[in-house]
Write a protein that holds these residues in place. Structure first.
Motif, mmCIF file in Angstrom:
data_model
loop_
_atom_site.group_PDB
_atom_site.id
_atom_site.type_symbol
_atom_site.label_atom_id
_atom_site.label_comp_id
_atom_site.label_asym_id
_atom_site.label_seq_id
_atom_site.Cartn_x
_atom_site.Cartn_y
_atom_site.Cartn_z
ATOM 1 N N LEU A 292 0.836 -1.202 0.000
ATOM 2 C CA LEU A 292 0.000 0.000 0.000
ATOM 3 C C LEU A 292 0.872 1.254 0.000
ATOM 4 O O LEU A 292 0.603 2.216 -0.740
ATOM 5 N N GLY A 293 1.946 1.235 0.802
ATOM 6 C CA GLY A 293 2.856 2.380 0.829
ATOM 7 C C GLY A 293 3.575 2.574 -0.490
ATOM 8 O O GLY A 293 3.691 3.703 -1.002
ATOM 9 N N LEU A 294 4.088 1.488 -1.077
ATOM 10 C CA LEU A 294 4.786 1.585 -2.362
ATOM 11 C C LEU A 294 3.858 2.063 -3.468
ATOM 12 O O LEU A 294 4.255 2.861 -4.333
ATOM 13 N N LEU A 295 2.623 1.578 -3.441
ATOM 14 C CA LEU A 295 1.655 1.987 -4.455
ATOM 15 C C LEU A 295 1.357 3.482 -4.351
ATOM 16 O O LEU A 295 1.262 4.187 -5.366
ATOM 17 N N VAL B 254 3.355 5.803 -3.058
ATOM 18 C CA VAL B 254 4.543 6.599 -3.389
ATOM 19 C C VAL B 254 4.802 6.626 -4.888
ATOM 20 O O VAL B 254 5.027 7.691 -5.486
ATOM 21 N N PHE B 255 4.785 5.454 -5.525
ATOM 22 C CA PHE B 255 5.232 5.354 -6.911
ATOM 23 C C PHE B 255 4.116 5.424 -7.948
ATOM 24 O O PHE B 255 4.404 5.458 -9.146
ATOM 25 N N TYR B 256 2.857 5.456 -7.492
ATOM 26 C CA TYR B 256 1.793 5.491 -8.497
ATOM 27 C C TYR B 256 0.712 6.517 -8.165
ATOM 28 O O TYR B 256 0.508 7.483 -8.906
ATOM 29 N N ILE B 257 0.036 6.348 -7.017
ATOM 30 C CA ILE B 257 -1.115 7.203 -6.711
ATOM 31 C C ILE B 257 -0.692 8.652 -6.525
ATOM 32 O O ILE B 257 -1.238 9.572 -7.149
ATOM 33 N N ASN B 258 0.311 8.887 -5.656
ATOM 34 C CA ASN B 258 0.742 10.262 -5.403
ATOM 35 C C ASN B 258 1.531 10.844 -6.578
ATOM 36 O O ASN B 258 1.395 12.027 -6.908
ATOM 37 N N ARG B 259 2.348 10.023 -7.217
ATOM 38 C CA ARG B 259 3.171 10.521 -8.316
ATOM 39 C C ARG B 259 2.314 10.953 -9.499
ATOM 40 O O ARG B 259 2.583 11.994 -10.117
ATOM 41 N N TYR B 260 1.282 10.169 -9.817
ATOM 42 C CA TYR B 260 0.454 10.475 -10.982
ATOM 43 C C TYR B 260 -0.853 11.174 -10.615
ATOM 44 O O TYR B 260 -1.716 11.367 -11.468
ATOM 45 N N GLY B 261 -1.002 11.520 -9.344
ATOM 46 C CA GLY B 261 -2.172 12.287 -8.928
ATOM 47 C C GLY B 261 -3.493 11.556 -9.147
ATOM 48 O O GLY B 261 -4.465 12.167 -9.609
ATOM 49 N N ILE B 262 -3.529 10.285 -8.818
ATOM 50 C CA ILE B 262 -4.761 9.503 -8.977
ATOM 51 C C ILE B 262 -5.792 9.994 -7.965
ATOM 52 O O ILE B 262 -5.550 9.985 -6.757
ATOM 53 N N GLN B 263 -6.961 10.426 -8.457
ATOM 54 C CA GLN B 263 -8.006 10.960 -7.589
ATOM 55 C C GLN B 263 -9.285 10.129 -7.602
ATOM 56 O O GLN B 263 -10.135 10.301 -6.730
ATOM 57 N N SER B 264 -9.437 9.260 -8.563
ATOM 58 C CA SER B 264 -10.681 8.496 -8.708
ATOM 59 C C SER B 264 -10.918 7.606 -7.487
ATOM 60 O O SER B 264 -10.106 6.742 -7.160
#
Length: 738
Positions: free
Chosen positions: A586-589, A591-601
């Motif tokens: 969950l932390g890696l996801l 850091v490297f995906y949700i926060n980096r690419y600004g996933i808001q859905s």
């Protein structure tokens, strides 16, 4: 029953090794810590609907602010973290406890009524309810009433600050009420999956087996689905009043609640709810069973509906259930040797399975059985009819032929027997038949509570005698081998419809297990044949089995030890590694995906949250399971090497089990058979009260609900009107509520 034949317990407490002081201290520290965490968690759930609870919640959700976990991490830590932490502490407690000495678990020296064994409600919609269960029901009812009241006050206060027309106020009140009911439903959902995790470490901690805990799942399921149904209904009415019902139902927002996903989740839940009602379940168990697999759709679309941070409120219980489900999946992939299969003339099938010597279970355990020739999906629970002391390489069960699945099983065994007979007669062109079995379990109580009473009453109806055969065998083995064993007075009450069921008692040869056991144990067996007025056969004649066969699975495997109730260290590592893996993923996801690419859905983040749960169990938990499996193989190889000169243990063959005449004259002294009558429990318990005096009496019932209610009602009556020198009766049910 003779009172003077056994004056002292079979084993006194003298010579019992006590655990070191630091071990006992560690157990007490863990217990206190578990209770503190649990009480704090429950108290927060109770105060959450209030303004104070909301303020505490807002302060706490900042715990992971600025970290990769964000809001969902805070909510998960606050509302799901406690139950997972309790599970980890429970593992430590079970490892420290080990296999505690039975003498240390003995009931109080002074008989007294206990909350868990005193039936309060009998024969109502809840069945037989103990005092402790009644308190739990009251707490849930109080919580629901309190939460609805607190939320209603907050809703009215909120609406009063706005300027709406009466229609708009009604719409807002409906939608806000629906929202609050959904929140209450999420808290109930946090508990819903805990009772159906068969090898749950939490159930083992409080020593409640899955067979008994299923009723809690049923109760919580009705309550949860009622709340979610009202949640959806209030929104539908509000949308209808606004005139945009169709648009709102089909709405799937990226940021915010995805309504259509909620509709799908609710429909899946309603299908499960309707088909689980008693009338439908009894009419078609298969419909109930297959429809209940929609829980996957229900949970997944719930995550789509509310997003990751709201879903995390109830994710802890779901995660623990998923851990148990994956372990069961790994165990059930193995086919198990059916060493012996036999059909009795009374419509009962006896199966004997191969098992490894280190598989842990007790005499009141049960297994789930799948026969692949009958169905690849259906699993049916059966009580174990053998004691773990009967032999380290086999386990047996008795199955009453009652429905389509059991009838097909009987027919399959008959065909298999015909094939075996044809081979002996050199007739190779017979149709091929076999039995391919898979087994989940054994599950059951953490400790053998039947050994904690010096005085036992075992009440069975029909095939309900099966677990009591295991109990009798267990007691006799322990007496013969000098193991810890408290029972010295045992009364068996068995009600059967016809006398052709009586030979089931001959599957246990008491004299061969413990010669002259009557000198050490007061045993009395009272059999009631309800549908016959006279003996159908002369005394001394035993029904012989109509057919028997020896079956061997294609791969030659015994039962797997990959079970939640098995090795505490391995199962503990499995839970801890999966939990650490989930948090790490969950932390890696983030850091490297949700926060980096600004996933808001919201719905997409809910999907990723569930995917992390599944991936952590499969990857991290799967690695532990793989190592566990390798350890199992090495252990079995070592056992086979040590037992090479004494090649496996000889399983009692069919001839031994059928030719032992239970009704021989030497057994007539403790066996009474009555025809055309039913047991009068008022008279039976009254006589026991006069004979046994001021003692604790464990009453274990295995039979239909009517039998359980009759016994529970009389136990309640006896305990309420007991005098100072009368015994205290303790009710224990060993029957499935599904």
């Amino acid at each position: 029953m003779d009172q003077y034949s056994v004056q002292e317990p079979l084993l006194s407490s003298q010579g019992v090794k006590k655990k070191p002081l630091f071990v006992s201290l560690a157990k007490w520290v863990l217990k206190i810590l578990i209770w503190v965490i649990f009480i704090a968690w429950v108290v927060f759930i109770f105060v959450y609907p209030t303004q104070l609870g909301n303020e505490i919640f807002e302060k706490c959700i900042g715990a992971t602010k600025g970290t990769p976990f964000g809001l969902s991490g805070s909510i998960f830590l606050l509302l799901s973290g406690p139950i997972i932490l309790i599970a980890i502490l429970a593992i430590a407690h079970l490892i420290i406890s080990g296999e505690e000495d039975i003498q240390q678990k003995k009931n109080s020296k002074y008989p007294r009524v206990r909350l868990w064994t005193f039936p309060v409600l009998v024969g109502g919609p809840f069945g037989v309810v103990s005092a402790a269960e009644f308190i739990g029901i009251l707490l849930f009812v109080v919580y629901i009433i309190w939460a609805v009241y607190a939320y209603t006050i907050r809703n009215l206060s909120l609406i009063s600050n706005w300027h709406f027309t009466s229609k708009e106020e009604g719409i807002w009140l409906l939608e806000l009420t629906g929202l609050r009911l959904g929140m209450i439903g999420l808290f109930c959902l946090a508990f819903l999956f805990l009772p159906v995790a068969r090898g749950s470490v939490l159930l083992r901690l409080i020593d409640i087996p899955f067979e008994h805990a299923t009723r809690y799942h049923v109760w919580l399921g009705h309550l949860t689905m009622l709340l979610f149904t009202l949640h959806g209904l209030f929104y539908v009415i509000g949308w209808g009043m606004q005139g945009n019902l169709q648009y709102e139902i089909m709405e799937w927002r990226d940021v915010g609640i995805a309504n259509f996903a909620g509709v799908v989740s609710l429909l899946a839940g309603l299908l499960m709810w309707v088909t689980s009602l008693p009338g439908v379940r009894q009419w078609s168990f298969e419909l109930f069973f297959y429809t209940h697999q929609l829980y996957v759709v229900f949970v997944l679309f719930l995550a789509f509906h509310v997003g990751d941070f709201i879903f995390s409120m109830s994710a802890g219980g779901i995660f623990l259930f998923m851990l148990d489900r994956f372990l069961r999946f790994c165990q059930s992939r193995r086919t198990v040797d059916v060493v012996s299969a036999k059909c009795h003339p009374c419509g009962t099938v006896e199966l004997v399975f191969s098992k490894p010597g280190n598989l842990r279970y007790n005499a009141l355990s049960f297994v789930f059985l799948q026969i692949r020739e009958l169905s690849w999906l259906q699993w049916h629970p059966f009580s174990v009819s053998s004691s773990p002391l009967d032999g380290k390489n086999h386990l047996s069960i008795l199955i009453k032929v009652l429905g389509r699945w059991t009838e097909k099983l009987r027919e399959n065994i008959m065909k298999t027997s015909e094939v075996e007979t044809a081979k002996l007669l050199d007739q190779p062109f017979q149709p091929h038949a076999k039995i391919t079995a898979s087994v989940e379990g054994p599950y059951g109580h953490e400790v053998p509570y039947h050994l904690m009473y010096e005085n036992l009453i075992l009440v069975a109806g029909g095939i309900g005698i099966s677990p009591f055969l295991a109990i009798l065998s267990d007691i006799l083995h322990r007496i013969n081998e000098g193991r810890p064993c408290l029972p010295k007075n045992v009364l068996v009450i068995w009600a059967v419809k016809k006398s052709n069921e009586l030979p089931l008692l001959s599957t246990i040869n008491m004299e061969s297990i413990c010669p002259y056991f009557s000198d050490k144990l007061n045993l009395e067996i009272c059999i009631y044949v309800t549908r016959e007025t006279d003996p159908q056969l002369e005394e001394g004649i035993v029904h012989k089995a109509t057919t028997s066969s020896i079956c061997t699975a294609t791969k030659g495997y015994g039962m797997s030890v990959l079970v939640g109730t098995g090795d505490n260290i391995w199962s503990g590592l499995y839970i801890i590694c999966s939990t650490v893996g989930f948090v790490s993923l969950l932390g890696l996801l983030d850091v490297f995906y949700i926060n980096r690419y600004g996933i808001q859905s919201w719905w997409y983040k809910g999907l990723l949250f569930v995917a992390c749960m599944v991936a952590s169990i499969v990857i991290f938990g799967g690695c532990v399971v793989g190592l566990w499996h390798l350890w199992e193989r090495k252990t079995l190889a070592r056992e086979e090497h040590l037992d090479n000169r004494m090649k496996a243990e000889k399983v009692p063959d069919n001839e031994d089990m059928t030719n032992d005449n239970f009704f021989e004259k030497k057994h007539s002294s403790f066996t009474v058979i009555q025809y055309g009558s039913r047991p009068d429990f008022k008279e039976i318990l009254g006589c026991v009260a006069k004979q046994w005096g001021f003692v604790d009496v464990g009453v274990i019932i295995c039979g239909p609900p009517t039998l359980q209610c009759s016994v529970a009602r009389e136990i309640r009556s006896q305990n309420l009107r007991r005098e100072s020198d009368d015994p205290v009766f303790h009710f224990h049910s060993h029957s499935f509520d599904l």
